[in-house]
Design an enzyme around this catalytic site. Sequence first.
Site, short mmCIF file in Angstrom:
data_model
loop_
_atom_site.label_atom_id
_atom_site.label_comp_id
_atom_site.label_asym_id
_atom_site.label_seq_id
_atom_site.Cartn_x
_atom_site.Cartn_y
_atom_site.Cartn_z
N THR A 72 48.18 38.56 39.75
CA THR A 72 49.40 37.76 39.63
C THR A 72 50.22 38.28 38.45
O THR A 72 51.43 38.50 38.56
CB THR A 72 49.04 36.27 39.43
OG1 THR A 72 48.29 35.85 40.57
CG2 THR A 72 50.27 35.40 39.29
N ASN A 122 46.88 39.03 52.93
CA ASN A 122 45.68 38.27 52.59
C ASN A 122 45.34 37.20 53.62
O ASN A 122 44.20 36.78 53.71
CB ASN A 122 45.83 37.64 51.20
CG ASN A 122 47.16 36.95 51.02
OD1 ASN A 122 48.21 37.54 51.22
ND2 ASN A 122 47.13 35.68 50.67
N GLN A 136 44.35 43.36 48.74
CA GLN A 136 43.41 43.17 49.86
C GLN A 136 43.03 44.48 50.54
O GLN A 136 42.19 44.50 51.43
CB GLN A 136 44.00 42.21 50.90
CG GLN A 136 44.25 40.80 50.37
CD GLN A 136 42.97 40.01 50.13
OE1 GLN A 136 41.88 40.37 50.61
NE2 GLN A 136 43.07 38.94 49.35
N GLY A 163 40.55 43.38 40.61
CA GLY A 163 39.10 43.46 40.39
C GLY A 163 38.32 42.39 41.13
O GLY A 163 37.23 42.64 41.65
N THR A 181 44.22 42.54 22.43
CA THR A 181 42.89 43.16 22.44
C THR A 181 42.43 43.35 23.88
O THR A 181 42.47 42.41 24.68
CB THR A 181 41.88 42.26 21.70
OG1 THR A 181 42.39 42.00 20.40
CG2 THR A 181 40.52 42.93 21.59
N CYS A 238 45.14 30.08 47.61
CA CYS A 238 46.15 29.53 46.71
C CYS A 238 46.91 28.39 47.36
O CYS A 238 47.53 27.59 46.69
CB CYS A 238 47.14 30.61 46.29
SG CYS A 238 46.41 32.22 46.28
N1 PLP Z 1 47.98 39.37 45.81
C1 PLP Z 1 47.22 39.15 46.89
C2 PLP Z 1 47.54 39.86 48.17
C3 PLP Z 1 46.13 38.27 46.82
O1 PLP Z 1 45.38 38.07 47.89
C4 PLP Z 1 45.86 37.62 45.59
C5 PLP Z 1 44.75 36.64 45.47
O2 PLP Z 1 44.35 36.03 46.42
C6 PLP Z 1 46.69 37.89 44.49
C7 PLP Z 1 47.74 38.77 44.63
C8 PLP Z 1 46.52 37.20 43.16
O3 PLP Z 1 45.37 37.59 42.54
P1 PLP Z 1 44.85 36.83 41.23
O4 PLP Z 1 44.64 35.40 41.67
O5 PLP Z 1 43.60 37.53 40.90
O6 PLP Z 1 45.89 36.94 40.18
#
Ligand code: PLP
Length: 373
Positions: A73, A145, A184, A205, A231, A319
């Site tokens: 994000t 996703n 993804q 990750g 850091t 989400c």
């Molecule tokens: N982008 C995609 C396509 C995702 O599937 C996700 C998490 O589901 C993210 C971004 C966001 O990742 P994070 O929650 O690790 O910041």
Amino acid sequence: MTKPIYLDYAAATPLDERVLAAMQPYFSDAFYNPAATYVSAQNVRKAVETARSQVAALLGARPAEVHFLPGATAADRFALEYILARHPDKRLLASAVEHPSVRRVVQGHGGSEVPVKSDGIVDLRALQKQINDDVVLVSIMYANNEVGAIQPLADIGRLLTQVREQRRQAGNPLPLYFHTDATQAANYLDLHVSRLGVDFMVLNGGKVYGPKQMAVLFANGSLDLHVHTGTENVPGIVGCARALELVQHDRHTESRRLQILQKLFFHLLAEKIPNVTVNGSIKHRLPSNVHITMPGQDNERLLMALDEAGIMAAAGSACQASSEEPSHVLTAMGVSDGAAQASLRFTMGRGTTEADIRRAVDVLAGLVASHSA
Ligand code: PLP
């Protein structure tokens, strides 16, 4: 009690033991701040730089083009805002099926959405029409996703090259950048940035059997991007790089293994659940993704009942799990609100077996039948 069945690998993956082993020293013995001057700290600095080089090799990039950020994000936001800060009155374009991490920035800056076809794949003609003289960046995710649709990045990359050439000939100095969220995709697809023609790529990750809140941001060297995150999270950086190496090394064999399971999954669903339909492209699809609509069913009820039976799945993306809104991805694909509410996502991964699939479909078919009766 039977073992729970986890079918939500798109939301989170378990940490690979080899990744944990690579990270461990940097939590304890080698805890030093890599910015410090003494030799022990410099050795930690070397570990960070080795991780950067490992990732660069996977992407066909230079180490200076690889940055580590706290989560995808943050990395998506950083990339888009970096460009907006340099071109404040210019516009972003993004596909209508992007993750909220991209959508929020695009919507917050009056950007536009590129429609997708009913299979979830970006409409290239519409994209071409939407790239007017004010567009400075196009953001198209590598793989979705929710429905697993794989976008034709290399084709889009070629289209953007043509537009850049037209701008050059017309004397328009505005650059046109290509950003992709490859969160993804990394377990299954080629990540070579020049083959794909991207200027920015984000890797996560937490979705590659590595640490959460760790992301890679590739930024084309010509952008001269600098990231100051304080850091550094050395175990996270080392773990993220090792995890990406491992999934990329195994991506062909794991893709083939999951493709067979995915085929079986679709076959059993069609056999046992009346009128089930699959959402998203069948051909251009992550091998891990099964996204279906079961007419007349309620996905919240099914998810709870599946959970009681020890089966973990998802409706929409993690989400959005708590939101009442229908998924923007399904809406963009032309799926009605009612059909969206009758949809579930199953995502497979390293631990998934044929027995898991057979049991999951049997349990789901039983739940559907009991509700339809
Ligand atoms: N982008 C995609 C396509 C995702 O599937 C996700 C998490 O589901 C993210 C971004 C966001 O990742 P994070 O929650 O690790 O910041």
